[in-house]
Design an enzyme around this catalytic site. Sequence first.
Site, mmCIF file in Angstrom:
data_model
loop_
_atom_site.group_PDB
_atom_site.id
_atom_site.type_symbol
_atom_site.label_atom_id
_atom_site.label_comp_id
_atom_site.label_asym_id
_atom_site.label_seq_id
_atom_site.Cartn_x
_atom_site.Cartn_y
_atom_site.Cartn_z
ATOM 1 N N ASP A 1 3.188 54.759 27.218
ATOM 2 C CA ASP A 1 3.026 53.465 27.870
ATOM 3 C C ASP A 1 2.116 52.594 27.017
ATOM 4 O O ASP A 1 0.900 52.579 27.190
ATOM 5 C CB ASP A 1 2.428 53.676 29.272
ATOM 6 C CG ASP A 1 2.696 52.496 30.184
ATOM 7 O OD1 ASP A 1 3.485 51.625 29.795
ATOM 8 O OD2 ASP A 1 2.111 52.440 31.272
ATOM 9 N N CYS B 1 5.217 26.614 56.008
ATOM 10 C CA CYS B 1 4.912 26.949 54.616
ATOM 11 C C CYS B 1 3.414 26.911 54.381
ATOM 12 O O CYS B 1 2.752 25.913 54.727
ATOM 13 C CB CYS B 1 5.625 25.971 53.686
ATOM 14 S SG CYS B 1 5.191 26.217 51.946
ATOM 15 N N CYS C 1 2.872 23.675 51.776
ATOM 16 C CA CYS C 1 3.159 22.271 52.110
ATOM 17 C C CYS C 1 3.248 22.028 53.615
ATOM 18 O O CYS C 1 3.440 20.891 54.048
ATOM 19 C CB CYS C 1 4.444 21.821 51.440
ATOM 20 S SG CYS C 1 5.938 22.630 52.087
ATOM 21 N N TYR D 1 2.104 55.509 17.168
ATOM 22 C CA TYR D 1 3.005 56.664 17.178
ATOM 23 C C TYR D 1 4.440 56.183 16.940
ATOM 24 O O TYR D 1 4.984 55.420 17.745
ATOM 25 C CB TYR D 1 2.945 57.388 18.525
ATOM 26 C CG TYR D 1 1.788 58.347 18.656
ATOM 27 C CD1 TYR D 1 1.951 59.707 18.397
ATOM 28 C CD2 TYR D 1 0.527 57.902 19.036
ATOM 29 C CE1 TYR D 1 0.891 60.598 18.518
ATOM 30 C CE2 TYR D 1 -0.536 58.777 19.162
ATOM 31 C CZ TYR D 1 -0.350 60.122 18.900
ATOM 32 O OH TYR D 1 -1.406 60.995 19.015
ATOM 33 N N LYS E 1 12.121 58.232 33.831
ATOM 34 C CA LYS E 1 10.790 57.823 34.246
ATOM 35 C C LYS E 1 10.144 58.850 35.173
ATOM 36 O O LYS E 1 10.808 59.493 35.984
ATOM 37 C CB LYS E 1 10.838 56.464 34.954
ATOM 38 C CG LYS E 1 11.401 55.333 34.104
ATOM 39 C CD LYS E 1 10.560 55.047 32.878
ATOM 40 C CE LYS E 1 9.301 54.275 33.171
ATOM 41 N NZ LYS E 1 9.512 52.883 33.567
ATOM 42 N N CYS F 1 10.981 28.191 52.286
ATOM 43 C CA CYS F 1 10.561 26.801 52.344
ATOM 44 C C CYS F 1 11.679 25.963 51.727
ATOM 45 O O CYS F 1 12.041 26.153 50.568
ATOM 46 C CB CYS F 1 9.247 26.592 51.596
ATOM 47 S SG CYS F 1 8.766 24.856 51.477
ATOM 48 N N GLU G 1 11.438 63.278 23.612
ATOM 49 C CA GLU G 1 10.017 63.075 23.313
ATOM 50 C C GLU G 1 9.381 62.279 24.444
ATOM 51 O O GLU G 1 10.083 61.696 25.287
ATOM 52 C CB GLU G 1 9.862 62.335 21.976
ATOM 53 C CG GLU G 1 10.466 60.944 21.961
ATOM 54 C CD GLU G 1 10.391 60.288 20.592
ATOM 55 O OE1 GLU G 1 9.605 60.738 19.755
ATOM 56 O OE2 GLU G 1 11.136 59.308 20.384
ATOM 57 N N LYS H 1 7.688 59.300 26.604
ATOM 58 C CA LYS H 1 7.738 57.834 26.619
ATOM 59 C C LYS H 1 6.310 57.345 26.858
ATOM 60 O O LYS H 1 5.803 57.408 27.978
ATOM 61 C CB LYS H 1 8.667 57.320 27.715
ATOM 62 C CG LYS H 1 8.797 55.794 27.691
ATOM 63 C CD LYS H 1 9.713 55.289 28.798
ATOM 64 C CE LYS H 1 9.859 53.780 28.711
ATOM 65 N NZ LYS H 1 8.579 53.061 28.857
ATOM 66 N N CYS I 1 7.767 20.943 47.453
ATOM 67 C CA CYS I 1 6.647 21.848 47.734
ATOM 68 C C CYS I 1 5.932 22.206 46.432
ATOM 69 O O CYS I 1 6.569 22.599 45.444
ATOM 70 C CB CYS I 1 7.158 23.111 48.408
ATOM 71 S SG CYS I 1 5.890 24.374 48.666
#
Length: 648
Positions: free
Chosen positions: A110, A394, A397, A213, A302, A410, A106, A108, A415
Amino acid sequence: MNEKQYQNAIKILNEWAHAYYTLDKPIASDAEYDELYRQILNYEAKNPLLIASNSPSRRVGAEILKGFEKMAHIKALWSMEDIFDQNELKEWLERGNKQNLELYIEPKFDGASLNLLYENGQLFSAITRGDGKIGENVTQNARTITSIPLTIPYKERIEIRGEVLITKSDFNAINQELTKQGKQTLANPRNAAAGSLRQLDSAITRSRRLKFYPWGVGENNLKFTKHNQIMEFIHSLGFLQDEFCVLCVGLENAQNAYNELLRRRESASILMDGMVLRLNDVSQEEKFGYTVKFPRFMVAYKFPALEKSTIILDVVWQVGRTGALTPKAICQSVNIDGANVQHATLHNYDEICRLGVKIGDVVSIIRSGDVIPKITGVLRPGKEQKEIIKPKFCPQCDSKLFDDGAILKCQNLACKARVLNNMIYFASKKCMNIDGLSSATIRLFYELGLIKNISDLYRLKQSDLENLEGFKDKKIANLLNAIAASKTPSLERFIASLGIELIGEVAAKKIAQHQKQNWRNASYDELISIDGFGENMAKSYLEFMRINREKIDELLSFITPKIQTQTPQTSQISNKTFVLTGTLSAPRQSFKERIEALGGRVSSAISSNTDFLLCGQNAGSKLNKAKELGVEILNEAQFNALITQNNE
């Protein structure tokens, strides 16, 4: 209107509603429905004690909720393994010899998973998936969804599971209305369905035109032997049914079903992100069993990710909770399957170089389900290109970055980005699950100086929060209670919440099972002997424990993780290591549980430390290696005899 007329009116209205919402075949005009509906409202106003449980008026939201209570599912809701192409489908079918077994196929959808519990034919509760064991009670909102029957002609207890959805056309109509009202539009149909289901005001849920469903059952006393018979029965109770449902056998037929469903994807009224295959014979579910994460008797195949073109406007570098930097592309907004996408990952600097991408380029971008959108290639160079510079410091920081080629990191433990992301991860639903402690709340507390690290969460007092805007006494009490409630998590949840690189929920659970008392001081050999643990996982765990011992000690002054108290029996297989191979008469998990209950261990690989190889039919290379190493080999009869000796 007398009571008999009232009951008859309810029956008629429900039949009209079912024809309109479920069958999409109206048998009465809106005016006829409204007139009869007004009559039952008048009767109920005069006879409040006689209001029927299946009255259409019960679908209208009552008072606005202050929050959602947690409720447990009777039977757990499992996630599904994902496969993405025909080769992976072939491998799945070959695993356990499913090639000649009947499959139920069946779409799938979303959406948002929901578990409905019916008792004595009445809708008793509606609970979101949550973590699969415990979800949120959204019963009041579920009552407003017209495709969820308030009563069913079946009196035994049953959990009916399915997906809450919004059609593409309804999603567009809702967004048009929100735009007219000057309100923020909904991101995509899936998030809209999940968000609508969790509205504290049921009137909003009702306005969102949700549909339910069904795709399966949890707790039940049904006697059917086939899954398609179960679903036919569920649909006969008044639930929606998608037109695409296939029974087939074998790789070719399953792939043909996938190709046909993929062809319908664009024209379908509801978002689909793949198809579900499951063994149709119900008895096979127990035979195949479950892995730690997934059922072995079903899988999600999928659809390919949807691809569009866009322009890269800029690239920013984000610092994760482990300090690793990830480049994020800021893109010209593009709609992909209902979602307005403006950001996409570029993974790392090596990927930027491989793609040859620059700011200003027209690129291809894909998104599949919940997967973060990503850039897959340059379609054409931009008119005004700009190089993407590899950072040396970074962005949060300004510390000098560690650069090992593939990863920028980092190293500054103080940080801001690392501290914040660690706290957000720690409090999240899949970790310590502290209600009310959202990422926005954590950021606010951090900016105000109320918290500087995870332990500070447990030092918060009412006086710290009572002058903050939006924090009333009730909200403060709920938050502090939620923090207090998190002080006794399961050991596996606590380990997972620490955010150790390569140690997720499954690995944390295995450590909690195999190193209950010794989890902080487990050795490399002890970790590597755990089924599924690799060298990098063990080293990551050991390094984290070494560097952060003081921080963990501080946390443990507030938190007492619960350790499973089930003590394995002392037996002659205590501390013995087993490896399983070949096809056994029951799922391997059942053998694993029996061995562990007697104090033994189960590993996935044969080594000189292996004591026994439990060997089923069609054994492969592990059997040969066991013979080479002189490992004792047991068939099932010998294994059962060994186990029986321990019970005498």
